[in-house]
Design an enzyme around this catalytic site. Structure first.
Site, short mmCIF file in Angstrom:
data_model
loop_
_atom_site.label_atom_id
_atom_site.label_comp_id
_atom_site.label_asym_id
_atom_site.label_seq_id
_atom_site.Cartn_x
_atom_site.Cartn_y
_atom_site.Cartn_z
N CYS A 5 0.84 -1.20 0.00
CA CYS A 5 0.00 0.00 0.00
C CYS A 5 0.88 1.26 0.00
CB CYS A 5 -0.96 -0.03 1.18
SG CYS A 5 -2.33 1.14 1.02
N HIS A 56 -3.38 -5.41 1.36
CA HIS A 56 -3.13 -5.67 2.77
C HIS A 56 -3.49 -7.12 3.10
CE1 HIS A 56 -2.20 -1.60 4.06
NE2 HIS A 56 -3.25 -1.15 3.41
#
Length: 508
Positions: A344, A441
């Site tokens: 991310c 994630h």
């Protein structure tokens, strides 16, 4: 009859509220009850993507309510945590209501402008949950005795009142002064809230509980509040709610080194301790892998002795990028010859540039140079992508060989595009040589990419991985420790008078 609510409140932050609440959620669910976890207001950069109230979209909730929903065996929704504050730095936080970001505010602005709407959202969510559940298990935030906030303490005082909740007060003995903490907390509560406290529980005790009996007796005599249990020090393995479990900025800490694998057979994965680190739970599965140590590194640390690096998510990518560069970590990373993965915000850091950088409020520069390890350009926008993902993963670079279904979630602003000679990978990611990045994630919660990266770290270190052909065996039993939700339930069931709580709540 009104659905009962039990509020697990604390004398301070990090006293075990989340573990006790998760354990109770699993216990009640195992008794055939429909259980709804709830936290009116959370403050955390560890979030999960879940279904919104209407079920037509996805939004964010704090990780503790996601965990408690799984413990309760219910699908998590934004009603479980209707108000989430995500610290952004410099005294500001992003406000998320019913899963959707509604603005960036200083603390004073939040209370002056948004608190009434936040309270309304919390009341609505609790009402919906209570209408469908047999019991609501609510979690407080920090200390319930913050007298400067009693007129606006949404997660504690207000929840106790609008939910008509019974309160179980948790106190951590490891901090010292547990009896003073219990007595002082009870003395400082508003009278109507104090009357709702049905019991206390002492957590994280090491030793013989009988040694506490004189103190327990006196606390009960002074306060007329029964101590319903003493929980021994134990970590069921639940994901951490917030960054309190991480080392402070500038300090180093290593986790995963208690797995029984000798140091000469292990590898170390370095994770820079970003000032605004988010979703640090991404690294738990690595630390739980036999032979893997996860070292949280100060930004000015060298990478000597590190066999692989993972760049974590960030709540403010640009400011953390500047902090990395100023501390010299970018130069260390450029000279590092082991595998590197960015997740991310960490993926965005690895690219060539970040466009529209001023959207984060990090200054006037619209374009900021990244670390330049991937030929990727990221462009920020005010739209936020929040959704769970399930993809057929096709890894490359340090994730080469990873394949099959990978599940996780994405929470990010901005999109990244490849502008050079890099292989695309899942999660809008890219890989080149020893470096890869992805927006997914929970990547390492999936066996295939986790094993691919750990294998790459062992190869870089020139060691054979324990348990592989030709690799050394572990020096102790490193098998799995069991389901963390069941472990939390056992911890609570074996050491807390749950029957007394059930009687008070009117539960059979």
């Amino acid at each position: 009859m009104t659905t009962p609510t039990l509020l697990v409140a604390g004398t301070a932050s990090h006293v075990g509220k989340s573990t006790v609440a998760a354990g109770l959620c699993r216990l009640f669910a195992d008794r055939g009850l429909s259980v709804a976890p709830f936290k009116a207001q959370n403050m955390s950069n560890n979030a999960r993507a879940v279904a919104t109230v209407d079920g037509d979209d996805f939004g964010e909730i704090g990780v503790s309510q996601y965990v408690q929903a799984r413990a309760a065996r219910v699908a998590p929704t934004t009603d479980h945590n209707p108000v989430l504050l995500k610290p952004h730095g410099d005294g500001t936080s992003q406000l998320v209501v019913h899963g959707r970001a509604v603005g960036l505010n200083a603390a004073g602005d939040y209370y002056a402008t948004h608190w009434e709407d936040a309270r309304k959202a919390a009341v609505e969510s609790h009402r919906r949950l209570a209408s469908e559940a047999d019991v609501v298990v609510a979690e407080g935030a920090g200390s319930i005795a913050e007298i400067n906030l009693h007129d606006r303490d949404l997660a504690n005082v207000e929840t106790a009142r609008f939910a008509d909740a019974d309160i179980l007060l948790a106190a951590d003995i490891e901090r010292g002064g547990v009896f003073a903490s219990l007595l002082g907390t009870l003395e400082l509560l508003p009278e109507d809230v104090r009357d709702r406290v049905v019991g206390a529980v002492i957590t994280k005790f090491r030793g013989d509980p009988s040694l506490l009996e004189p103190g327990l007796d006196e606390i009960e005599e002074r306060t007329d509040v029964p101590v319903l249990g003493v929980l021994p020090y134990d970590d069921p393995g639940l994901p951490e709610e917030d960054s309190l479990a991480l080392p402070a900025e500038g300090e180093r800490a290593t986790v995963g080194d208690d797995d029984g694998v000798a140091a000469e057979h292990a590898v170390t994965i370095g994770v820079p301790r970003l000032p605004r680190i988010s979703n640090a739970t991404d690294f738990g599965p690595l630390a739980e892998t036999p032979g893997v140590r996860v070292a949280y590194l100060p930004l000015d640390a060298t990478l000597d002795g590190v066999d692989g690096v993972v760049l974590p998510g960030s709540k403010n990518t640009v400011d953390d990028l500047l902090a990395l560069r100023d501390a010299g970590f970018g130069d260390e990373l450029a000279a590092f010859d082991g595998p590197v993965v960015g997740i991310c915000g960490g993926y965005q850091l690895l690219g060539e540039t970040i466009e529209n950088a001023d959207i984060e409020g990090s200054g006037d520069d619209e374009t900021v140079d990244g670390l330049g390890l991937l030929p990727v350009v990221t462009r920020f926008s005010r739209d936020k992508r929040v959704e769970p993902v399930s993809v057929e993963f096709d890894g490359a670079g340090p994730l080469a060989g990873a394949a099959g279904t990978v599940e996780g979630y994405e929470i990010h602003m901005g999109d990244s595009r490849i502008v050079g000679d890099a292989a695309p990978i899942s999660g809008d990611g890219a890989a080149l040589g020893r470096v890869a990045g992805t927006y997914i994630h929970d990547l390492f919660a999936n066996d295939s990419p986790r094993n691919a990266f750990v294998d790459a770290a062992y190869e870089s270190a020139g060691r054979d991985r324990p348990g592989t052909a030709g690799g050394p065996g572990a020096d102790a039993d490193v098998g799995t420790a069991g389901d963390p939700y069941d472990r939390a339930a056992a911890l609570v069931a074996d050491n807390l008078d749950v029957a007394a709580l059930c009687d008070g709540l009117g539960l059979e």
